[in-house]
Enzyme design. Structure first.
Site, mmCIF file in Angstrom:
data_model
loop_
_atom_site.group_PDB
_atom_site.id
_atom_site.type_symbol
_atom_site.label_atom_id
_atom_site.label_comp_id
_atom_site.label_asym_id
_atom_site.label_seq_id
_atom_site.Cartn_x
_atom_site.Cartn_y
_atom_site.Cartn_z
ATOM 1 C CE1 TYR A 104 -4.304 0.621 -0.254
ATOM 2 C CE2 TYR A 104 -4.366 -1.458 0.916
ATOM 3 C CZ TYR A 104 -4.993 -0.496 0.140
ATOM 4 O OH TYR A 104 -6.302 -0.663 -0.237
ATOM 5 C CD GLU A 117 -4.707 5.014 0.752
ATOM 6 O OE1 GLU A 117 -4.637 5.605 1.836
ATOM 7 O OE2 GLU A 117 -5.664 4.302 0.418
ATOM 8 C CG ASP A 162 -8.498 11.245 -22.953
ATOM 9 O OD1 ASP A 162 -7.471 10.553 -23.089
ATOM 10 O OD2 ASP A 162 -9.599 10.769 -22.613
ATOM 11 C CB THR A 170 -4.641 4.589 -21.707
ATOM 12 O OG1 THR A 170 -4.422 4.753 -23.106
ATOM 13 C CG2 THR A 170 -6.097 4.852 -21.381
ATOM 14 C CE LYS A 196 -7.115 3.638 -25.001
ATOM 15 N NZ LYS A 196 -8.112 3.204 -24.404
ATOM 16 N NE ARG A 240 -5.725 -3.790 -20.013
ATOM 17 C CZ ARG A 240 -6.314 -3.198 -21.054
ATOM 18 N NH1 ARG A 240 -7.210 -2.243 -20.864
ATOM 19 N NH2 ARG A 240 -6.042 -3.563 -22.294
HETATM 20 N N1 PLP Z 1 -9.945 8.192 -22.880
HETATM 21 C C1 PLP Z 1 -9.991 7.785 -24.162
HETATM 22 C C2 PLP Z 1 -9.862 8.796 -25.260
HETATM 23 C C3 PLP Z 1 -10.157 6.430 -24.465
HETATM 24 O O1 PLP Z 1 -10.229 6.030 -25.732
HETATM 25 C C4 PLP Z 1 -10.284 5.507 -23.396
HETATM 26 C C5 PLP Z 1 -10.469 4.051 -23.614
HETATM 27 O O2 PLP Z 1 -10.820 3.549 -24.591
HETATM 28 C C6 PLP Z 1 -10.235 5.990 -22.076
HETATM 29 C C7 PLP Z 1 -10.071 7.336 -21.863
HETATM 30 C C8 PLP Z 1 -10.430 5.079 -20.905
HETATM 31 O O3 PLP Z 1 -9.348 4.262 -20.675
HETATM 32 P P1 PLP Z 1 -9.460 3.030 -19.646
HETATM 33 O O4 PLP Z 1 -10.187 1.957 -20.352
HETATM 34 O O5 PLP Z 1 -8.023 2.692 -19.355
HETATM 35 O O6 PLP Z 1 -10.154 3.529 -18.431
#
Ligand code: PLP
Length: 481
Positions: A72, A74, A249, A278, A281, A287
């Site tokens: 842990y 945090e 994002d 993320t 990808k 992950r």
């Molecule tokens: N943001 C975007 C643009 C995504 O395409 C995705 C997932 O497909 C996410 C956030 C969410 O990612 P996670 O599945 O790791 O929560």
């Protein structure tokens, strides 16, 4: 993952490691060991065109399977709510250090467990940052950690309505960008921008006019299914003009940023206040998620755990550090270039055989086909392609008449096949194979689900797909028996 002399010994070490791990697991629950082994076989045999998936290296995978999982931690490095976190501090600091260098970011927070979590951290930190801005301090609002219900009332009045402007789902945006099924749609009053109906591209003049009218607190850029480039410098100007925080994002295209395919106006980190991603990808890590931000936002981002995140996953942060170290190597830039070249080659194969593509092509790692033009739903096309050995996923297209469940589109991506070592000629052929399957598929009556696929085409495509992936072994040298 092509085998070079320097990777042969790595492959044999990985082989031993995975084999031993499965032996240990099999002694407790052999069915789990068998499922893990079967997953490798299935992934090896599958021609994967899912734009959001990839194959992490053995080093990344192995960094996750160890006793860091037991800790842990945090808090943040040096400021933990738990004792004995010195080694967690080391890997978290390494992950952050590599991430800052890789992306040119002032601050990196590698704790989020997923992309959705990273976005949640970003939303709260943007609100908290606003609370702590001098203007709001004047309004008597205290530190967000100590906010009372009354403070929240002041906060809401001070901020006006909390508004978010993000890309619409059918134009390629993501649920977390202010849509109802996600908490962002409950935290913010949302409006979305679409794309130009003629070109399928973001219309920055229209977006500017919409932002002036709507006056968002947060302007969100980034997407899951937009096959073109985004001008983040233009987004920055729009955000500045309306006093919004610019959040990007980059979950889908982080690998293209890391690999320096997206630079200058196209580099989100150079222009946004807060960038989320993320790590699994196009970035090819474990992950997980991450937030990058300017120094100004760092204190509020660092409060992600325990504000909205559970305890960090130190084993995954170790794997993130390994993945970011890999992405800093020169060959990752070659990989990122190849992902885009392969995506263009795939589009070329599809277009050659008459498949309609949203925006007419691609500039990034993904291609979006409008199969409605061929009389199919996305659901039918996805199932027919799978039957023919091609793994894809359905996706809405702009103004989709079939909605987000059945859809009229299929999304393709090249990060995974590029990791396997496929080249442009093969991707063009894959595009042609896809087109052949779509041509040989017919909807059954009025059904949005049932379809008929010519058995000979299905059989021929499966055989050719198997040959193509067979020529590019996945995890070469890793043998489990
Ligand atoms: N943001 C975007 C643009 C995504 O395409 C995705 C997932 O497909 C996410 C956030 C969410 O990612 P996670 O599945 O790791 O929560």
């Amino acid at each position: 993952m092509t085998s070079t002399p320097s990777t042969v010994s790595t492959a044999s070490a990985a082989s031993t490691a995975f084999r031993s791990a499965l032996e240990v697991i099999a002694q407790v629950e052999p069915r789990v060991a068998a499922a893990i082994g079967q997953e490798l076989t299935d992934q090896r045999e599958s021609l994967k065109l899912i734009a959001s998936e990839n194959y992490a290296s053995p080093a990344v995978l192995l960094a996750m399977g160890n006793w860091f999982s037991d800790k842990y931690a945090e808090g943040t490095p040096g400021r933990r709510f738990y004792a004995a976190c010195q080694n967690v501090d080391t890997v978290e600091e390494l992950a952050a250090e590599h991430a800052r260098a890789l992306f040119g970011a002032e601050h990196a927070y590698p704790q989020p467990h997923s992309g959705i979590d990273a976005n949640l951290v970003a939303f709260w930190s943007i609100l908290a940052h606003r609370v702590e801005s001098p203007a709001l301090a004047e309004a008597g609002v205290k530190n967000v950690d100590a906010l009372t219900t009354e403070d929240w009332a002041v906060l809401r009045r001070s901020l006006g309505d909390q508004r978010m402007l993000g890309m619409s789902l059918d134009a390629g945006g993501h649920l977390t960008h202010g849509f109802r099924p996600n908490i962002s749609g409950k935290m913010f009053e949302q409006a979305s921008y679409g794309t130009d109906p003629e070109t399928g591209l973001i219309d920055y003049a229209a977006l500017r006019a919409q932002a002036r009218e709507f006056r968002p607190l947060v302007l969100v850029a980034g997407y899951s299914a937009y096959p073109r480039l985004v001008d983040f410098a233009a987004m920055r100007e729009i955000a500045d003009e309306v006093g919004a925080t610019l959040m990007v994002d980059m979950a889908h295209f982080a690998g293209l940023v890391a690999g320096k395919v997206l630079t200058g106006d196209l580099d989100p980190v150079a222009h946004a206040d807060v960038v989320t991603t993320t790590t699994h990808k196009s970035l090819r890590g474990p992950r997980g998620g991450m937030v990058l931000c300017t120094a100004e936002y760092a204190p509020s981002v660092d409060r992600g755990c325990p504000l909205v995140l559970g305890g960090p996953l130190p084993h995954v942060m170790a794997a993130k550090a390994v993945a970011f170290a890999e992405a800093r190597r020169p060959d990752f830039a070659d990989y990122a270039q190849a992902v885009v070249a392969n995506s263009r080659a795939l589009a070329e194969g599809l277009l050659r055989r008459g498949v309609r593509l949203v925006t007419g092509g691609t500039d990034n790692h993904l291609v979006l086909a409008d199969v409605g033009a061929a009389g199919l739903t996305g659901r039918q096309a996805e199932a027919a392609l799978l039957e023919a050995g091609l793994v894809t996923n359905r996706n809405a297209v702009p103004a989709d008449p079939n909605g987000p469940w059945y859809t009229s589109g299929i999304r393709f991506g090249t990060p995974a096949l590029t990791t396997r070592g496929l080249g442009e000629a093969e991707l063009t052929e894959v595009g042609e194979l896809v087109a052949d399957v779509l041509t040989a598929t017919q909807a059954e009556g009025e059904s949005k689900v049932r379809y008929r696929l010519d058995a000979a085409v299905a059989q021929r495509t499966r055989a050719r797909a198997a040959e193509i992936v067979g020529a590019h072994p996945l995890y070469p040298g890793v043998e489990l028996v």
